[in-house]
Motif scaffolding. Structure first.
Motif, mmCIF file in Angstrom:
data_model
loop_
_atom_site.group_PDB
_atom_site.id
_atom_site.type_symbol
_atom_site.label_atom_id
_atom_site.label_comp_id
_atom_site.label_asym_id
_atom_site.label_seq_id
_atom_site.Cartn_x
_atom_site.Cartn_y
_atom_site.Cartn_z
ATOM 1 N N VAL A 65 46.095 12.225 53.012
ATOM 2 C CA VAL A 65 47.501 11.998 52.696
ATOM 3 C C VAL A 65 47.553 10.781 51.782
ATOM 4 N N LEU A 66 48.122 10.961 50.600
ATOM 5 C CA LEU A 66 48.256 9.896 49.608
ATOM 6 C C LEU A 66 49.555 9.133 49.857
ATOM 7 N N ILE A 67 49.495 7.798 49.818
ATOM 8 C CA ILE A 67 50.678 6.976 50.096
ATOM 9 C C ILE A 67 50.796 5.914 49.010
ATOM 10 N N THR A 68 51.936 5.887 48.315
ATOM 11 C CA THR A 68 52.080 5.006 47.155
ATOM 12 C C THR A 68 52.668 3.638 47.516
ATOM 13 N N ARG A 128 46.269 0.420 38.162
ATOM 14 C CA ARG A 128 45.060 0.672 38.955
ATOM 15 C C ARG A 128 45.304 1.643 40.105
ATOM 16 N N GLY A 129 46.458 1.512 40.748
ATOM 17 C CA GLY A 129 46.745 2.403 41.871
ATOM 18 C C GLY A 129 46.871 3.848 41.448
ATOM 19 N N LEU A 165 44.511 6.980 42.347
ATOM 20 C CA LEU A 165 45.142 8.122 43.011
ATOM 21 C C LEU A 165 44.795 9.426 42.282
ATOM 22 N N ALA A 166 44.857 9.431 40.964
ATOM 23 C CA ALA A 166 44.556 10.633 40.191
ATOM 24 C C ALA A 166 43.118 11.076 40.409
ATOM 25 N N LEU A 167 42.196 10.130 40.417
ATOM 26 C CA LEU A 167 40.798 10.486 40.624
ATOM 27 C C LEU A 167 40.577 11.065 42.019
ATOM 28 N N VAL A 168 41.145 10.424 43.024
ATOM 29 C CA VAL A 168 41.003 10.912 44.402
ATOM 30 C C VAL A 168 41.615 12.303 44.530
ATOM 31 N N ALA A 169 42.828 12.482 44.018
ATOM 32 C CA ALA A 169 43.524 13.764 44.167
ATOM 33 C C ALA A 169 42.805 14.913 43.471
ATOM 34 N N ASN A 170 42.097 14.617 42.395
ATOM 35 C CA ASN A 170 41.419 15.661 41.630
ATOM 36 C C ASN A 170 39.968 15.886 42.039
ATOM 37 N N HIS A 171 39.475 15.126 43.000
ATOM 38 C CA HIS A 171 38.064 15.239 43.393
ATOM 39 C C HIS A 171 37.842 16.520 44.189
ATOM 40 N N ASP A 205 56.946 2.195 41.285
ATOM 41 C CA ASP A 205 55.929 1.831 40.304
ATOM 42 C C ASP A 205 54.649 2.653 40.408
ATOM 43 N N THR A 206 54.426 3.349 41.495
ATOM 44 C CA THR A 206 53.165 4.081 41.660
ATOM 45 C C THR A 206 53.388 5.577 41.849
ATOM 46 N N VAL A 207 54.589 6.062 41.648
ATOM 47 C CA VAL A 207 54.886 7.471 41.952
ATOM 48 C C VAL A 207 54.760 8.410 40.760
ATOM 49 N N GLY A 208 54.812 7.879 39.539
ATOM 50 C CA GLY A 208 54.871 8.728 38.356
ATOM 51 C C GLY A 208 53.733 9.721 38.233
ATOM 52 N N ILE A 209 52.551 9.321 38.638
ATOM 53 C CA ILE A 209 51.370 10.179 38.504
ATOM 54 C C ILE A 209 51.456 11.423 39.393
#
Length: 190
Positions: free
Chosen positions: A6-9, A72-73, A77-83, A138-142
């Motif tokens: 679960v990703l949390i921003t 950085r966040g 997040l993008a790398l983790v979500a796409n792994h 600030d960290t939700v756009g991705i």
């Protein structure tokens, strides 16, 4: 076996304490090393740590520290979500007042009173009066650029004018995480 995440921003100290508490209540694992403002680890370091956890789902924090760009966040997040070894169950899109340009459309939100609402919420967990289904932060756009099966909006974790205080059981954060786990067919730790 893919690790369920679960990703949390959010990543500040209050979020760290709150998410650690919620993870313990729900039999999940909290990746404490992901906490920080901004996110202290790279995406690769986070993936490595996630894959080493003995229990899932794993709750992971990501924070851009107010950066309106992809900081950085969001990069982590993008790398983790796409792994390929990660199965993203969903994400908590945490509202903030630092940025009105970065936003994501949410599937639903949990407001300050623990109600599931069909629109976005602000930092205090108050639903948007106009029904806008976005959360600004600030960290939700991705999140809108990724294949996240369920995005749940939430106010500032552990705060919301005391409504989500850990001394009250962090009911808003707990409800939001439970919502993701239930809708994604996960019931308890593995």
């Amino acid at each position: 076996m893919r690790r369920r995440v679960v990703l949390i921003t959010d990543g500040d100290e209050v979020a760290r304490r709150t998410v650690a508490f919620v993870a313990a209540c729900l039999g999940a694992r909290f990746l404490a090393r992901s906490a920080g403002n901004p996110t202290p680890l790279t995406g690769w370091q986070l993936v490595d740590a996630i894959l080493q956890t003995p229990v899932d789902p794993v709750l992971v924090l990501f924070d851009d520290c107010g950066d309106a760009q992809a900081g950085r966040g969001e990069q982590a997040l993008a790398l983790v979500a796409n792994h390929s070894a990660i199965d993203v169950l969903g994400a908590l899109a945490v509202a903030s007042n630092t940025c009105r340009t970065a936003s994501v459309y949410v599937d639903c939100s949990v407001d300050y009173a623990g109600r599931v609402v069909p629109c976005g919420v602000d930092k205090d967990g108050v639903p948007h009066e106009d029904g806008d289904a976005r959360v600004f932060g600030d960290t939700v756009g991705i999140l809108g650029q990724l294949d996240v099966p369920l995005v749940v909006g939430i106010g500032d974790i552990g705060k919301m004018n005391g409504h989500d205080d850990v001394r009250r059981g962090a009911p808003v954060t707990r409800k939001a995480v439970e919502l993701i786990l239930t809708r994604r067919g996960h019931h308890g730790g593995s």
